[in-house]
Design a protein around this motif. Sequence first.
Motif, mmCIF file in Angstrom:
data_model
loop_
_atom_site.group_PDB
_atom_site.id
_atom_site.type_symbol
_atom_site.label_atom_id
_atom_site.label_comp_id
_atom_site.label_asym_id
_atom_site.label_seq_id
_atom_site.Cartn_x
_atom_site.Cartn_y
_atom_site.Cartn_z
ATOM 1 N N GLY A 124 0.836 -1.199 0.000
ATOM 2 C CA GLY A 124 0.000 0.000 0.000
ATOM 3 C C GLY A 124 0.863 1.238 0.000
ATOM 4 O O GLY A 124 1.987 1.229 -0.475
ATOM 5 N N ASP A 125 0.336 2.272 0.566
ATOM 6 C CA ASP A 125 1.017 3.564 0.586
ATOM 7 C C ASP A 125 2.083 3.551 1.681
ATOM 8 O O ASP A 125 1.908 4.120 2.752
ATOM 9 C CB ASP A 125 -0.026 4.659 0.825
ATOM 10 C CG ASP A 125 0.522 6.027 0.528
ATOM 11 O OD1 ASP A 125 1.604 6.123 -0.085
ATOM 12 O OD2 ASP A 125 -0.136 7.012 0.905
ATOM 13 N N SER A 126 3.198 2.933 1.375
ATOM 14 C CA SER A 126 4.264 2.726 2.351
ATOM 15 C C SER A 126 5.227 3.913 2.380
ATOM 16 O O SER A 126 5.201 4.770 1.497
ATOM 17 C CB SER A 126 5.049 1.462 1.985
ATOM 18 O OG SER A 126 5.765 1.682 0.773
ATOM 19 N N PRO A 127 6.107 3.947 3.370
ATOM 20 C CA PRO A 127 7.138 4.995 3.391
ATOM 21 C C PRO A 127 8.021 4.950 2.129
ATOM 22 O O PRO A 127 8.457 5.996 1.647
ATOM 23 C CB PRO A 127 7.953 4.682 4.647
ATOM 24 C CG PRO A 127 7.005 3.953 5.539
ATOM 25 C CD PRO A 127 6.125 3.145 4.613
ATOM 26 N N GLN A 128 8.249 3.745 1.590
ATOM 27 C CA GLN A 128 9.052 3.624 0.366
ATOM 28 C C GLN A 128 8.321 4.261 -0.823
ATOM 29 O O GLN A 128 8.947 4.920 -1.657
ATOM 30 C CB GLN A 128 9.365 2.149 0.054
ATOM 31 C CG GLN A 128 10.297 1.499 1.045
ATOM 32 C CD GLN A 128 9.597 1.054 2.334
ATOM 33 O OE1 GLN A 128 8.368 1.044 2.453
ATOM 34 N NE2 GLN A 128 10.402 0.717 3.332
ATOM 35 N N VAL A 129 7.016 4.064 -0.896
ATOM 36 C CA VAL A 129 6.233 4.680 -1.971
ATOM 37 C C VAL A 129 6.267 6.189 -1.822
ATOM 38 O O VAL A 129 6.481 6.921 -2.794
ATOM 39 C CB VAL A 129 4.777 4.149 -1.981
ATOM 40 C CG1 VAL A 129 3.909 4.977 -2.908
ATOM 41 C CG2 VAL A 129 4.741 2.679 -2.383
ATOM 42 N N GLN A 130 6.065 6.688 -0.610
ATOM 43 C CA GLN A 130 6.089 8.137 -0.398
ATOM 44 C C GLN A 130 7.457 8.737 -0.720
ATOM 45 O O GLN A 130 7.546 9.814 -1.305
ATOM 46 C CB GLN A 130 5.668 8.479 1.031
ATOM 47 C CG GLN A 130 4.185 8.337 1.255
ATOM 48 C CD GLN A 130 3.390 9.154 0.255
ATOM 49 O OE1 GLN A 130 3.585 10.355 0.094
ATOM 50 N NE2 GLN A 130 2.496 8.481 -0.463
ATOM 51 N N ALA A 131 8.527 8.032 -0.357
ATOM 52 C CA ALA A 131 9.876 8.516 -0.683
ATOM 53 C C ALA A 131 10.076 8.559 -2.199
ATOM 54 O O ALA A 131 10.668 9.505 -2.731
ATOM 55 C CB ALA A 131 10.930 7.625 -0.036
ATOM 56 N N ALA A 132 9.571 7.555 -2.896
ATOM 57 C CA ALA A 132 9.683 7.532 -4.347
ATOM 58 C C ALA A 132 8.857 8.650 -4.987
ATOM 59 O O ALA A 132 9.293 9.283 -5.956
ATOM 60 C CB ALA A 132 9.268 6.166 -4.886
ATOM 61 N N VAL A 133 7.668 8.898 -4.448
ATOM 62 C CA VAL A 133 6.837 10.006 -4.935
ATOM 63 C C VAL A 133 7.572 11.336 -4.724
ATOM 64 O O VAL A 133 7.620 12.187 -5.620
ATOM 65 C CB VAL A 133 5.461 10.022 -4.236
ATOM 66 C CG1 VAL A 133 4.726 11.326 -4.498
ATOM 67 C CG2 VAL A 133 4.629 8.831 -4.683
ATOM 68 N N ASP A 134 8.170 11.486 -3.551
ATOM 69 C CA ASP A 134 8.919 12.715 -3.263
ATOM 70 C C ASP A 134 10.088 12.878 -4.229
ATOM 71 O O ASP A 134 10.330 13.971 -4.736
ATOM 72 C CB ASP A 134 9.426 12.722 -1.822
ATOM 73 C CG ASP A 134 8.302 12.861 -0.803
ATOM 74 O OD1 ASP A 134 7.186 13.281 -1.191
ATOM 75 O OD2 ASP A 134 8.546 12.540 0.374
ATOM 76 N N HIS A 135 10.809 11.791 -4.504
ATOM 77 C CA HIS A 135 11.930 11.847 -5.456
ATOM 78 C C HIS A 135 11.429 12.253 -6.841
ATOM 79 O O HIS A 135 12.038 13.080 -7.520
ATOM 80 C CB HIS A 135 12.652 10.496 -5.512
ATOM 81 C CG HIS A 135 13.799 10.469 -6.464
ATOM 82 N ND1 HIS A 135 14.247 9.327 -7.045
ATOM 83 C CD2 HIS A 135 14.580 11.467 -6.971
ATOM 84 C CE1 HIS A 135 15.251 9.597 -7.854
ATOM 85 N NE2 HIS A 135 15.474 10.893 -7.827
ATOM 86 N N PHE A 136 10.294 11.684 -7.247
ATOM 87 C CA PHE A 136 9.728 12.020 -8.552
ATOM 88 C C PHE A 136 9.372 13.507 -8.614
ATOM 89 O O PHE A 136 9.670 14.193 -9.602
ATOM 90 C CB PHE A 136 8.494 11.153 -8.829
ATOM 91 C CG PHE A 136 7.898 11.411 -10.179
ATOM 92 C CD1 PHE A 136 8.460 10.864 -11.317
ATOM 93 C CD2 PHE A 136 6.777 12.207 -10.301
ATOM 94 C CE1 PHE A 136 7.922 11.107 -12.567
ATOM 95 C CE2 PHE A 136 6.221 12.457 -11.553
ATOM 96 C CZ PHE A 136 6.793 11.906 -12.680
ATOM 97 N N HIS A 137 8.752 14.032 -7.549
ATOM 98 C CA HIS A 137 8.384 15.456 -7.526
ATOM 99 C C HIS A 137 9.619 16.350 -7.595
ATOM 100 O O HIS A 137 9.609 17.372 -8.298
ATOM 101 C CB HIS A 137 7.570 15.785 -6.280
ATOM 102 C CG HIS A 137 6.180 15.255 -6.326
ATOM 103 N ND1 HIS A 137 5.367 15.225 -5.228
ATOM 104 C CD2 HIS A 137 5.442 14.731 -7.333
ATOM 105 C CE1 HIS A 137 4.192 14.694 -5.556
ATOM 106 N NE2 HIS A 137 4.224 14.391 -6.832
ATOM 107 N N VAL A 138 10.671 15.979 -6.885
ATOM 108 C CA VAL A 138 11.907 16.758 -6.912
ATOM 109 C C VAL A 138 12.512 16.737 -8.318
ATOM 110 O O VAL A 138 12.921 17.774 -8.847
ATOM 111 C CB VAL A 138 12.919 16.223 -5.870
ATOM 112 C CG1 VAL A 138 14.307 16.811 -6.075
ATOM 113 C CG2 VAL A 138 12.415 16.515 -4.459
#
Length: 145
Positions: A90-104
Amino acid sequence: MRGWRAIVLTAVLAAIASGAGTWISASWVLSRREPPSLHDIVHHDLKPSPAQLTRIEAVEGRFAARRPALEADVRAANLELARAIEQSDGDSPQVQAAVDHFHVAMGALQKETIAHVFEMRSVLTPAQADVFDERIVEALAPDEG
């Protein structure tokens, strides 16, 4: 508890599938009505002088050298996100970190692209800059005009 995990996982997967479908559809629609490129606007619509062309080519060269690395970072971030989703429940810390990397990564590409646009504009005469601005706004917001 297991039933809730299945519901959450189904909802996340449905949201991802919906987003992917929307992105694919939007990409297809946008590819059907492509706005003129920055190159076309500057070189064909504005008819720059030879001195301006020399300066513009230098600006374009600098951005062309930097752009592949920025785009590669966006692709890497997208792959990181895909892998995180694949390995997550699901919406794990790894997914959120990857989303953040994509946004950056996307933000860096967008910021440098906008800086490039304004650097190109700085070479133009005031009359050319007015036309340039109008064409850029039309390309960015085609339905507003």
